[in-house]
Design an enzyme around this catalytic site. Sequence first.
Site, PDB file in Angstrom:
ATOM      1  N   LYS A   1     -24.394  34.630  38.937  1.00 55.13           N
ATOM      2  CA  LYS A   1     -23.334  35.624  38.694  1.00 55.13           C
ATOM      3  C   LYS A   1     -23.393  36.149  37.262  1.00 55.13           C
ATOM      4  O   LYS A   1     -23.352  37.354  37.032  1.00 55.13           O
ATOM      5  CB  LYS A   1     -21.976  34.977  38.989  1.00 55.13           C
ATOM      6  CG  LYS A   1     -20.780  35.902  38.795  1.00 55.13           C
ATOM      7  CD  LYS A   1     -19.617  35.521  39.672  1.00 55.13           C
ATOM      8  CE  LYS A   1     -18.807  34.365  39.135  1.00 55.13           C
ATOM      9  NZ  LYS A   1     -17.943  34.742  37.994  1.00 55.13           N
TER      10      LYS A   1
ATOM     11  N   ARG B   1     -24.812  40.842  33.696  1.00 55.26           N
ATOM     12  CA  ARG B   1     -25.471  41.307  32.469  1.00 55.26           C
ATOM     13  C   ARG B   1     -26.601  42.283  32.784  1.00 55.26           C
ATOM     14  O   ARG B   1     -26.844  43.228  32.031  1.00 55.26           O
ATOM     15  CB  ARG B   1     -25.975  40.096  31.672  1.00 55.26           C
ATOM     16  CG  ARG B   1     -24.811  39.357  30.961  1.00 55.26           C
ATOM     17  CD  ARG B   1     -25.195  37.937  30.617  1.00 55.26           C
ATOM     18  NE  ARG B   1     -24.190  37.257  29.804  1.00 55.26           N
ATOM     19  CZ  ARG B   1     -23.070  36.683  30.278  1.00 55.26           C
ATOM     20  NH1 ARG B   1     -22.802  36.713  31.568  1.00 55.26           N
ATOM     21  NH2 ARG B   1     -22.228  36.068  29.457  1.00 55.26           N
TER      22      ARG B   1
ATOM     23  N   GLY C   1     -13.395  38.061  35.217  1.00 53.12           N
ATOM     24  CA  GLY C   1     -13.210  37.867  33.776  1.00 53.12           C
ATOM     25  C   GLY C   1     -14.427  38.322  32.986  1.00 53.12           C
ATOM     26  O   GLY C   1     -14.302  38.894  31.898  1.00 53.12           O
TER      27      GLY C   1
ATOM     28  N   ARG D   1      -4.748  36.362  32.671  1.00 54.69           N
ATOM     29  CA  ARG D   1      -5.690  35.606  31.841  1.00 54.69           C
ATOM     30  C   ARG D   1      -5.711  36.136  30.402  1.00 54.69           C
ATOM     31  O   ARG D   1      -5.496  37.317  30.166  1.00 54.69           O
ATOM     32  CB  ARG D   1      -7.080  35.643  32.496  1.00 54.69           C
ATOM     33  CG  ARG D   1      -7.036  34.966  33.862  1.00 54.69           C
ATOM     34  CD  ARG D   1      -8.356  34.970  34.550  1.00 54.69           C
ATOM     35  NE  ARG D   1      -9.349  34.203  33.827  1.00 54.69           N
ATOM     36  CZ  ARG D   1     -10.640  34.169  34.159  1.00 54.69           C
ATOM     37  NH1 ARG D   1     -11.070  34.870  35.189  1.00 54.69           N
ATOM     38  NH2 ARG D   1     -11.481  33.452  33.469  1.00 54.69           N
TER      39      ARG D   1
ATOM     40  N   SER E   1     -16.867  30.243  24.323  1.00 53.67           N
ATOM     41  CA  SER E   1     -16.791  31.142  25.480  1.00 53.67           C
ATOM     42  C   SER E   1     -17.894  32.183  25.396  1.00 53.67           C
ATOM     43  O   SER E   1     -17.955  32.965  24.439  1.00 53.67           O
ATOM     44  CB  SER E   1     -15.422  31.836  25.515  1.00 53.67           C
ATOM     45  OG  SER E   1     -15.505  33.003  26.304  1.00 53.67           O
TER      46      SER E   1
ATOM     47  N   GLN F   1     -18.105  34.677  27.269  1.00 53.78           N
ATOM     48  CA  GLN F   1     -17.515  36.002  27.467  1.00 53.78           C
ATOM     49  C   GLN F   1     -17.066  36.582  26.131  1.00 53.78           C
ATOM     50  O   GLN F   1     -17.280  37.765  25.851  1.00 53.78           O
ATOM     51  CB  GLN F   1     -16.356  35.920  28.453  1.00 53.78           C
ATOM     52  CG  GLN F   1     -16.832  35.517  29.847  1.00 53.78           C
ATOM     53  CD  GLN F   1     -15.720  35.394  30.865  1.00 53.78           C
ATOM     54  OE1 GLN F   1     -14.543  35.536  30.545  1.00 53.78           O
ATOM     55  NE2 GLN F   1     -16.089  35.124  32.101  1.00 53.78           N
TER      56      GLN F   1
ATOM     57  N   ASP G   1     -17.601  25.650  34.964  1.00 51.82           N
ATOM     58  CA  ASP G   1     -17.264  26.161  36.299  1.00 51.82           C
ATOM     59  C   ASP G   1     -17.487  25.116  37.393  1.00 51.82           C
ATOM     60  O   ASP G   1     -17.046  25.297  38.535  1.00 51.82           O
ATOM     61  CB  ASP G   1     -18.089  27.412  36.615  1.00 51.82           C
ATOM     62  CG  ASP G   1     -17.708  28.591  35.723  1.00 51.82           C
ATOM     63  OD1 ASP G   1     -16.592  28.580  35.166  1.00 51.82           O
ATOM     64  OD2 ASP G   1     -18.530  29.513  35.584  1.00 51.82           O
TER      65      ASP G   1
ATOM     66  N   LYS H   1      -8.706  29.752  33.817  1.00 47.51           N
ATOM     67  CA  LYS H   1      -9.718  30.321  34.714  1.00 47.51           C
ATOM     68  C   LYS H   1      -8.998  31.117  35.814  1.00 47.51           C
ATOM     69  O   LYS H   1      -7.835  31.472  35.656  1.00 47.51           O
ATOM     70  CB  LYS H   1     -10.611  29.210  35.271  1.00 47.51           C
ATOM     71  CG  LYS H   1     -11.468  28.541  34.189  1.00 47.51           C
ATOM     72  CD  LYS H   1     -12.468  29.523  33.610  1.00 47.51           C
ATOM     73  CE  LYS H   1     -13.310  28.899  32.506  1.00 47.51           C
ATOM     74  NZ  LYS H   1     -14.131  29.891  31.809  1.00 47.51           N
TER      75      LYS H   1
ATOM     76  N   ARG I   1      -6.961  25.418  36.802  1.00 47.53           N
ATOM     77  CA  ARG I   1      -7.777  24.506  37.614  1.00 47.53           C
ATOM     78  C   ARG I   1      -7.444  23.040  37.387  1.00 47.53           C
ATOM     79  O   ARG I   1      -7.848  22.204  38.204  1.00 47.53           O
ATOM     80  CB  ARG I   1      -9.280  24.794  37.394  1.00 47.53           C
ATOM     81  CG  ARG I   1      -9.700  26.117  38.027  1.00 47.53           C
ATOM     82  CD  ARG I   1     -11.178  26.418  37.869  1.00 47.53           C
ATOM     83  NE  ARG I   1     -11.511  27.674  38.544  1.00 47.53           N
ATOM     84  CZ  ARG I   1     -12.614  28.382  38.317  1.00 47.53           C
ATOM     85  NH1 ARG I   1     -13.511  27.956  37.438  1.00 47.53           N
ATOM     86  NH2 ARG I   1     -12.825  29.506  38.975  1.00 47.53           N
TER      87      ARG I   1
HETATM   88  C1  S3P Z   1     -19.083  33.353  32.040  1.00 48.68           C
HETATM   89  C2  S3P Z   1     -18.584  32.523  31.089  1.00 48.68           C
HETATM   90  C3  S3P Z   1     -17.614  31.458  31.371  1.00 48.68           C
HETATM   91  C4  S3P Z   1     -17.571  31.118  32.860  1.00 48.68           C
HETATM   92  C5  S3P Z   1     -17.506  32.345  33.711  1.00 48.68           C
HETATM   93  C6  S3P Z   1     -18.728  33.218  33.462  1.00 48.68           C
HETATM   94  C7  S3P Z   1     -20.031  34.412  31.637  1.00 48.68           C
HETATM   95  O1  S3P Z   1     -16.339  31.871  30.969  1.00 48.68           O
HETATM   96  O2  S3P Z   1     -16.475  30.291  33.123  1.00 48.68           O
HETATM   97  O3  S3P Z   1     -17.461  31.996  35.063  1.00 48.68           O
HETATM   98  O4  S3P Z   1     -20.714  34.996  32.511  1.00 48.68           O
HETATM   99  O5  S3P Z   1     -20.141  34.684  30.433  1.00 48.68           O
HETATM  100  P1  S3P Z   1     -15.833  31.693  29.438  1.00 48.68           P
HETATM  101  O6  S3P Z   1     -16.723  32.530  28.591  1.00 48.68           O
HETATM  102  O7  S3P Z   1     -14.427  32.211  29.426  1.00 48.68           O
HETATM  103  O8  S3P Z   1     -15.915  30.234  29.161  1.00 48.68           O
END
Ligand code: S3P
Length: 425
Positions: A19, A24, A91, A119, A164, A166, A312, A339, A343
């Site tokens: 995913k 990306r 997210g 979130r 993180s 993200q 995850d 999340k 969770r």
């Molecule tokens: C992800 C980063 C993680 C992960 C999410 C996917 C990503 O989140 O939990 O399912 O693709 O960068 P966080 O960056 O909030 O930890």
Amino acid sequence: MNFQRVHHVKGEVRVPGDKSISHRAVMFGALAKGTTAVTNFLQGADCLSTISCFQQMGIPIENNGNEVLIHGKGLHGLSMPQQPLDVGNSGTTMRLMSGILAGQEFKSVLTGDASIQKRPMGRVIDPLSQMGAGIVSVPGNGCAPLQIRGGSLTGIHYHSKVASAQVKSAILLAGLYADGTTTVTEPQLSRNHTELMLRMFGAQISSQDTTVTIQPEPKLDGRMIQVPGDISSAAYFIAAALMIPCSEVRIRNVGINPTRDGILRVCREMGADITLEHISDTDGEPAADLVVRYSRLHGTVIGGSIIPALIDELPMLAVLACFAEGTTIIRDAQELKVKESNRIDVMVQNLTAMGARIQGTEDGMIIEGGVPLHGAVIDSRLDHRIAMSFAIAGLASDGTTQILGSDCVNISYPGFYADLRKLTL
Ligand code: S3P
């Protein structure tokens, strides 16, 4: 959907594409010049949301159900969306896109479903504001919808409080448009797919320990991307094979990037029999076939720098811990609370309903394993990872386990129940 005890899980399975990497590939392909061809793209709802957001910004994208072609228009080729961009439940889409939109001269709005609107987005609003973007939470509570007016960014060195990917990625993507270099330091290393893939597209990006630096205005060129299978999806079959006596599964072509392989390290530490075969490497992303056999497991402590590498997978690991002898402690995992659902609360509530001895803590869970579980009604809270974790729990428990909102697996693994069923025949 209902689940009952099975005698074993056996056979071969190929999980869908990763995913994080699929998202990306679309985003960076859109910012590159020319065509990017992505094979084994994850056709889950989250990644389809990313495609539709870029289509709304004028990027032609063809999706034939496996291969995706993105006809990128370069760093400055996006056009202003005529409507709010809807990220659905995703997210990754919301946070990474906020970094890209921070670099655009136009105004945009990012929105999504009820879960995403709860979130925390302050973690991207703060650094992107420091870089000079106009980015606000429309309801004023640090959550989406976000309104973004980008352009004229300054490079910063940001010390993130959370590990993180993200957040890190949002800042690095904004850094593509900044004047001067942009650096992110995180408390622990989070998944590094952005760094690996952006470099392949032609960005100047360097990493040392938990610090990444990017130079602005690179020339990004379209390319081929082969997405490995998602280890987060493989986690459910790994756990099923370990928990259910007489089981053996082979999971083909699973991504085993060291920033993602925490589940393998923890399971082996608990006594799991997992072997890796046909190890390969494509553009810095390693993959392998995983052969997993039923094993007698013991409890463990999961905490510290491994947490981002299995964040995850913690719902599934919490279920697995119920089938291990002794105590398992999960700590340093407060991110679980923000999340797709909380969770920690949701795992404690549902596992307790199945008869587990589990206690929630501020930053994780404490689980006394070795107590047989029984079926119960499980509220997934429309969180895909909760639904899949309890489907597996149901296969190893007495009675019937009924999962409410079971369709939410479409977020990350549309064929999950069919693939699982084939292994139980
Ligand atoms: C992800 C980063 C993680 C992960 C999410 C996917 C990503 O989140 O939990 O399912 O693709 O960068 P966080 O960056 O909030 O930890």
